[in-house]
Design a protein around this motif. Structure first.
Motif, PDB file in Angstrom:
ATOM      1  N   SER A 285       0.843  -1.198   0.000  1.00 41.95           N
ATOM      2  CA  SER A 285       0.000   0.000   0.000  1.00 41.95           C
ATOM      3  C   SER A 285       0.871   1.236   0.000  1.00 41.95           C
ATOM      4  N   ALA A 286       0.527   2.214  -0.861  1.00 40.16           N
ATOM      5  CA  ALA A 286       1.270   3.474  -0.878  1.00 40.16           C
ATOM      6  C   ALA A 286       1.016   4.255   0.409  1.00 40.16           C
ATOM      7  N   SER A 287      -0.268   4.390   0.775  1.00 43.90           N
ATOM      8  CA  SER A 287      -0.595   5.139   1.990  1.00 43.90           C
ATOM      9  C   SER A 287      -0.120   4.399   3.231  1.00 43.90           C
ATOM     10  N   GLY A 288      -0.350   3.090   3.262  1.00 45.54           N
ATOM     11  CA  GLY A 288       0.112   2.303   4.408  1.00 45.54           C
ATOM     12  C   GLY A 288       1.618   2.288   4.516  1.00 45.54           C
ATOM     13  N   GLY A 289       2.292   2.207   3.369  1.00 42.97           N
ATOM     14  CA  GLY A 289       3.748   2.219   3.363  1.00 42.97           C
ATOM     15  C   GLY A 289       4.317   3.522   3.879  1.00 42.97           C
ATOM     16  N   GLN A 290       3.682   4.644   3.493  1.00 42.02           N
ATOM     17  CA  GLN A 290       4.125   5.944   4.014  1.00 42.02           C
ATOM     18  C   GLN A 290       3.932   6.020   5.525  1.00 42.02           C
ATOM     19  N   GLY A 291       2.767   5.547   5.983  1.00 38.82           N
ATOM     20  CA  GLY A 291       2.481   5.594   7.418  1.00 38.82           C
ATOM     21  C   GLY A 291       3.475   4.787   8.232  1.00 38.82           C
ATOM     22  N   ILE A 292       3.994   3.711   7.646  1.00 34.29           N
ATOM     23  CA  ILE A 292       4.996   2.887   8.326  1.00 34.29           C
ATOM     24  C   ILE A 292       6.386   3.485   8.172  1.00 34.29           C
ATOM     25  N   ALA A 293       6.684   3.993   6.968  1.00 35.67           N
ATOM     26  CA  ALA A 293       8.047   4.440   6.670  1.00 35.67           C
ATOM     27  C   ALA A 293       8.406   5.760   7.346  1.00 35.67           C
ATOM     28  N   LEU A 294       7.486   6.718   7.340  1.00 33.75           N
ATOM     29  CA  LEU A 294       7.837   8.064   7.815  1.00 33.75           C
ATOM     30  C   LEU A 294       8.261   8.108   9.289  1.00 33.75           C
ATOM     31  N   PRO A 295       7.586   7.408  10.213  1.00 36.96           N
ATOM     32  CA  PRO A 295       8.083   7.413  11.605  1.00 36.96           C
ATOM     33  C   PRO A 295       9.468   6.786  11.736  1.00 36.96           C
ATOM     34  N   ILE A 296       9.798   5.876  10.819  1.00 39.55           N
ATOM     35  CA  ILE A 296      11.129   5.252  10.844  1.00 39.55           C
ATOM     36  C   ILE A 296      12.178   6.190  10.250  1.00 39.55           C
TER      37      ILE A 296
END
Length: 312
Positions: A285-296
């Motif tokens: 998922s693009a949106s899900g991937g961003q939500g996971i990636a950005l805090p990291i």
């Protein structure tokens, strides 16, 4: 758009129609279903093979408009809630972040993508492929007298864009002209007016309801259908995001994150882009991937490497 470009540019008309809608705040789930019948009409008139319709819709919906600066699409707004100042809790970026680069990237994506679509279309036509009609196709026999004008039809999209990109700025400028002591409520509302994609889209919807009341036979039925369709879209997206959230706790995921965040590129933005792409691919998922990636990525790229948040 179809009338403006002519039937020989049917593919381009479908792409631009999708781009207008998605950049104006319409969900890609909605665009796919709403543009398809119109695309069939255009491709029939141009006698082009219908198997290219999904490609034209996808290209106009999920590429250059998704990430272009100023877009109310969720992929452009997600970073705002994750890239924040820990002390003040204020966003370090906004919906218009990186707009010069956005214009260059969007232009490149559009030019190359449209060139490829037109190229394979011409090849298919040269090989003898033509439009194949189906029993379920809706054939327009005459102009609908209740159809709104182009100005009325595009106004809700314009309202959405203005509400997202100009309304907060205008309110903050007005706040500077209001005394916080004599009018504390007005000052508080204007000074803290949010850059909110949901609010912007709601204003666009209300503009559409008001301007197209003659075309809407049952407004409440439209709201009901929209609510049900919204639940389906939210449910499917949440399922994918949930999958990504489960995956991120696996040891293998941590290994991948460690690898992509330590790629040997001199420019950290390159490794950041690759990292988001890889994590989004794993999450599905693009949106899900961003939500996971950005805090990291934020502690690594902004706090440690001092990358500009708006560039990131």
């Amino acid at each position: 758009v179809g009338k403006l470009l002519g039937k020989e540019r049917a593919c381009l008309a479908v792409v631009l129609a999708c781009a207008l809608l998605t950049y104006g705040g319409v969900s890609l789930f909605v665009v796919g279903f709403s543009v398809y019948p119109l695309a069939v009409q255009l491709f029939r008139a141009a006698n082009l093979p219908r198997r290219f319709i999904p490609g034209a819709i996808a290209f106009g919906s999920i590429t250059f408009t998704m990430t272009s600066a100023g877009s109310p699409e969720i992929q452009n707004l997600i970073p705002i809630q994750y890239l924040i100042d820990e002390a003040t809790k204020q966003p370090l970026t906004d919906a218009r972040a990186g707009w010069p680069a956005s214009i260059v990237v969007a232009t490149f994506m559009f030019a190359v993508g449209q060139w490829y679509l037109e190229r394979v279309l011409r090849r298919a036509v040269a090989d003898g492929e033509r439009f194949e009609a189906r029993d379920g196709d809706h054939v327009a026999t005459q102009a609908d007298s209740r159809r709104p004008s182009f100005i009325v039809a595009i106004t809700p999209l314009v309202v959405t864009l203005l509400a997202l990109n100009l309304l907060p700025f205008a309110c903050h400028q007005l706040a500077a002209c209001v005394s916080p002591t004599s009018s504390p409520t007005i000052y508080a509302v204007l000074s803290k007016f949010p850059e909110d994609g949901t609010l912007s889209i709601m204003l666009g919807v209300m503009a559409g309801v008001c301007l197209m009341r003659r075309q809407l036979a049952d407004v409440w039925q439209c709201f009901g259908d929209g609510f049900i369709n919204g639940l389906l879209a939210v449910g499917s997206t949440s399922a994918v995001v949930g999958f990504g959230s489960a995956v991120k706790d696996l040891p293998a995921f941590q290994t991948v994150v460690s690898w992509v965040t330590h790629l040997p590129f001199e420019n950290p933005l390159i490794s950041a882009a690759i990292a988001v792409a890889v994590i989004a691919g794993i999450a599905g998922s693009a949106s899900g991937g961003q939500g996971i990636a950005l805090p990291i990525l934020k502690p690594i790229y902004i706090d440690q490497l001092d990358v500009a948040p708006r560039a990131l």
